[in-house]
Design an enzyme around this catalytic site. Structure first.
Site, mmCIF file in Angstrom:
data_model
loop_
_atom_site.group_PDB
_atom_site.id
_atom_site.type_symbol
_atom_site.label_atom_id
_atom_site.label_comp_id
_atom_site.label_asym_id
_atom_site.label_seq_id
_atom_site.Cartn_x
_atom_site.Cartn_y
_atom_site.Cartn_z
ATOM 1 N N GLY A 170 -10.388 4.249 8.282
ATOM 2 C CA GLY A 170 -11.674 4.472 8.936
ATOM 3 C C GLY A 170 -12.729 4.902 7.930
ATOM 4 O O GLY A 170 -12.417 5.297 6.807
ATOM 5 N N LYS B 59 1.249 4.362 -2.903
ATOM 6 C CA LYS B 59 1.155 5.790 -2.565
ATOM 7 C C LYS B 59 2.408 6.560 -2.974
ATOM 8 O O LYS B 59 2.319 7.665 -3.508
ATOM 9 C CB LYS B 59 0.889 5.945 -1.062
ATOM 10 C CG LYS B 59 -0.498 5.477 -0.655
ATOM 11 C CD LYS B 59 -0.682 5.493 0.854
ATOM 12 C CE LYS B 59 -2.095 5.035 1.228
ATOM 13 N NZ LYS B 59 -2.281 4.916 2.686
ATOM 14 N N ASP C 181 0.834 -1.204 0.000
ATOM 15 C CA ASP C 181 0.000 0.000 0.000
ATOM 16 C C ASP C 181 0.873 1.260 0.000
ATOM 17 O O ASP C 181 0.605 2.217 -0.739
ATOM 18 C CB ASP C 181 -0.937 -0.010 1.215
ATOM 19 C CG ASP C 181 -1.940 1.132 1.180
ATOM 20 O OD1 ASP C 181 -2.657 1.257 0.173
ATOM 21 O OD2 ASP C 181 -1.986 1.914 2.141
#
Length: 238
Positions: free
Chosen positions: A110, A13, A9
């Site tokens: 979240g 990025k 991940d």
């Protein structure tokens, strides 16, 4: 979970951020990637004793030698701003020639942060449909001949943990091997002697050294009768 713990991940990025920052198309194959699965709880204990924290970082540099992009566990001094980032928080530190270092941090996981990112993408896509002049795609310099450097060319400080046979002369033998490869030791400590198995841990901190030299040192150490195994190699950012 694999995307996180193996650094995938973070690699996605940093590929996007590097492409935007350096105006050059960066692909995943350009990026060295190492996750956290090789770390041992001992590494966190020793790092803390030495005044460091261990963080999984994605790092991109662009200088006169070219672009270097890497993802790996990194030791940071505990007073470094990135060392205090934990939990669901993400952070980006940017260093420029005029304003120095600036840092952005906030929630990276979240329901609300994810929803915010998704809605932002929808709005950008809507704008591109409505306006022919709008583009969300960055322009890259197709004529750029900037080199993407290999991780082998990395020059940085290192933490090295080695499990050895507990007997006289072992430290000197390993120190000579390291010195012969032009690697300078800044400090070394011996830890966790096991009197039953007659083994010990030696932790080395080096001055700036080349990655290829460190890998060669590990290969040669593993051939020594006095070395049981090389536990961890962690790059250090000052």
């Amino acid at each position: 979970p694999t995307n996180d713990i193996e650094g995938f991940d973070a690699r996605y990025k940093i590929a996007i951020l590097s492409s935007l920052s350096f105006r050059k198309q960066i692909t995943l194959t350009d990026i060295f990637c190492e996750g956290i699965t090789k770390l041992d709880p001992l590494d966190f204990i020793y790092a803390k004793e030495l005044g460091y924290s261990i963080k999984l970082l994605a790092i991109a540099n662009n200088d006169k030698n070219g672009i270097q992009i890497r993802v790996h566990p990194t030791m940071l001094h505990t007073n470094h701003p990135l060392a205090s980032i934990s939990g669901v928080l993400n952070a980006i530190e940017v260093e420029t020639d005029l304003i120095g270092k600036v840092m952005f941090h906030g929630a990276g996981a979240g329901s609300r942060p994810t929803a915010s990112a998704v809605v932002a993408d929808i709005i950008k896509t809507s704008h591109s449909i409505q306006s022919s002049s709008y583009t969300a795609i960055p322009s890259f310099d197709s004529t750029s001949n900037t080199v993407i450097n290999s991780i082998d060319d990395l020059l940085t400080n290192y933490y090295l943990r080695v499990n050895v046979v507990e007997k006289p002369g072992v430290f000197a033998q390993i120190a000579k091997l390291i010195g012969d490869l032009n690697i300078s030791i800044s400090s070394a400590i011996q830890k966790q002697t096991d009197e039953t198995d007659m083994t010990a841990e030696i932790v080395f901190m080096t001055h700036k050294a080349k990655e290829s030299s460190m890998i060669k040192a590990i290969e040669q150490m593993n051939e020594l009768d006095v070395v049981n195994y090389v536990g961890s190699l962690i790059r250090v950012e000052e």
